[in-house]
Design a protein around this motif. Structure first.
Motif, mmCIF file in Angstrom:
data_model
loop_
_atom_site.group_PDB
_atom_site.id
_atom_site.type_symbol
_atom_site.label_atom_id
_atom_site.label_comp_id
_atom_site.label_asym_id
_atom_site.label_seq_id
_atom_site.Cartn_x
_atom_site.Cartn_y
_atom_site.Cartn_z
ATOM 1 N N UNK A 55 0.838 -1.197 0.000
ATOM 2 C CA UNK A 55 0.000 0.000 0.000
ATOM 3 C C UNK A 55 0.873 1.246 0.000
ATOM 4 N N UNK A 56 0.383 2.291 -0.620
ATOM 5 C CA UNK A 56 1.062 3.589 -0.621
ATOM 6 C C UNK A 56 0.459 4.422 0.500
ATOM 7 N N UNK A 57 1.203 4.589 1.576
ATOM 8 C CA UNK A 57 0.728 5.336 2.723
ATOM 9 C C UNK A 57 1.073 6.809 2.587
ATOM 10 N N UNK A 58 0.232 7.639 3.149
ATOM 11 C CA UNK A 58 0.580 9.033 3.327
ATOM 12 C C UNK A 58 1.596 9.096 4.472
ATOM 13 N N UNK A 59 2.500 10.063 4.443
ATOM 14 C CA UNK A 59 3.415 10.192 5.577
ATOM 15 C C UNK A 59 2.619 10.345 6.881
ATOM 16 N N UNK A 60 3.085 9.645 7.921
ATOM 17 C CA UNK A 60 2.379 9.662 9.206
ATOM 18 C C UNK A 60 3.386 9.728 10.342
ATOM 19 N N UNK A 61 2.907 10.166 11.504
ATOM 20 C CA UNK A 61 3.763 10.195 12.688
ATOM 21 C C UNK A 61 3.923 8.803 13.286
ATOM 22 N N UNK A 62 2.818 8.057 13.315
ATOM 23 C CA UNK A 62 2.797 6.754 13.979
ATOM 24 C C UNK A 62 2.156 5.728 13.054
ATOM 25 N N UNK A 63 2.801 4.583 12.936
ATOM 26 C CA UNK A 63 2.243 3.468 12.181
ATOM 27 C C UNK A 63 2.009 2.322 13.161
ATOM 28 N N UNK A 64 0.785 1.791 13.158
ATOM 29 C CA UNK A 64 0.417 0.700 14.052
ATOM 30 C C UNK A 64 0.120 -0.529 13.198
ATOM 31 N N UNK A 65 0.774 -1.646 13.520
ATOM 32 C CA UNK A 65 0.611 -2.883 12.769
ATOM 33 C C UNK A 65 -0.261 -3.857 13.537
ATOM 34 N N UNK A 66 -1.225 -4.455 12.845
ATOM 35 C CA UNK A 66 -2.104 -5.440 13.461
ATOM 36 C C UNK A 66 -2.201 -6.687 12.604
ATOM 37 N N UNK A 67 -2.016 -7.855 13.189
ATOM 38 C CA UNK A 67 -2.141 -9.086 12.412
ATOM 39 C C UNK A 67 -3.535 -9.276 11.821
ATOM 40 N N UNK A 68 -4.567 -8.906 12.577
ATOM 41 C CA UNK A 68 -5.953 -9.074 12.142
ATOM 42 C C UNK A 68 -6.725 -7.788 12.442
ATOM 43 N N UNK A 69 -7.782 -7.521 11.684
ATOM 44 C CA UNK A 69 -8.654 -6.415 12.060
ATOM 45 C C UNK A 69 -9.167 -6.686 13.472
ATOM 46 N N UNK A 70 -9.104 -5.756 14.306
ATOM 47 C CA UNK A 70 -9.516 -5.698 15.715
ATOM 48 C C UNK A 70 -8.348 -5.872 16.671
ATOM 49 N N UNK A 71 -7.207 -6.384 16.216
ATOM 50 C CA UNK A 71 -6.063 -6.536 17.119
ATOM 51 C C UNK A 71 -5.533 -5.175 17.575
#
Length: 125
Positions: free
Chosen positions: A5-21
């Motif tokens: 995915x092409x992300x917009x620049x962000x301060x914080x990136x949060x990674x989740x294995x599944x939706x809701x994690x």
């Protein structure tokens, strides 16, 4: 495999294995970051299609609603297979592409020691 995915620049990136994690593990932190004016993007690894509750469409709708409530800049999904997140070149390339485009100052990721293999693999990636 899907392109990263092409992300917009962000301060914080949060990674989740599944939706809701992300919501379960870090919603309070995300809300505090947003209150402090930080931009936050979430990248989910899978759509949670093998989950015992809800359909993929319901999970997608819940993730979109949560993104709005949390005030996320963006939310993306790598569409890796649920219960099939692997540490391989294709998955690594997708995550690296997201990191390079988002250029976050802070990264929140799953803990490496977890009973669910997707959580462990996501942390190792």
């Amino acid at each position: 495999m899907n392109p990263p995915p092409k992300l917009q620049p962000c301060d914080v990136l949060v990674l989740g294995p599944h939706p809701d994690d992300v919501e379960i593990a870090a919603a309070g932190t995300i809300l505090l970051l947003r209150a402090a004016g930080r931009t936050v993007t979430v990248v989910d690894f899978t759509r949670g299609e093998k989950g015992s509750r809800g359909t993929v469409a319901e999970r997608d709708a819940e993730a979109a609603a949560a993104a709005t409530k949390l005030g996320l800049l963006e939310r993306h999904n790598l569409r890796l297979p649920d219960t099939g997140v692997r540490i391989d070149d294709a998955s690594t390339d997708m995550l690296v592409g997201a990191l390079r485009s988002g250029r976050p100052q802070v990264l929140l990721s799953p803990h490496a020691h977890d009973v669910h293999p997707d959580h462990t693999a996501a942390a190792q990636l």
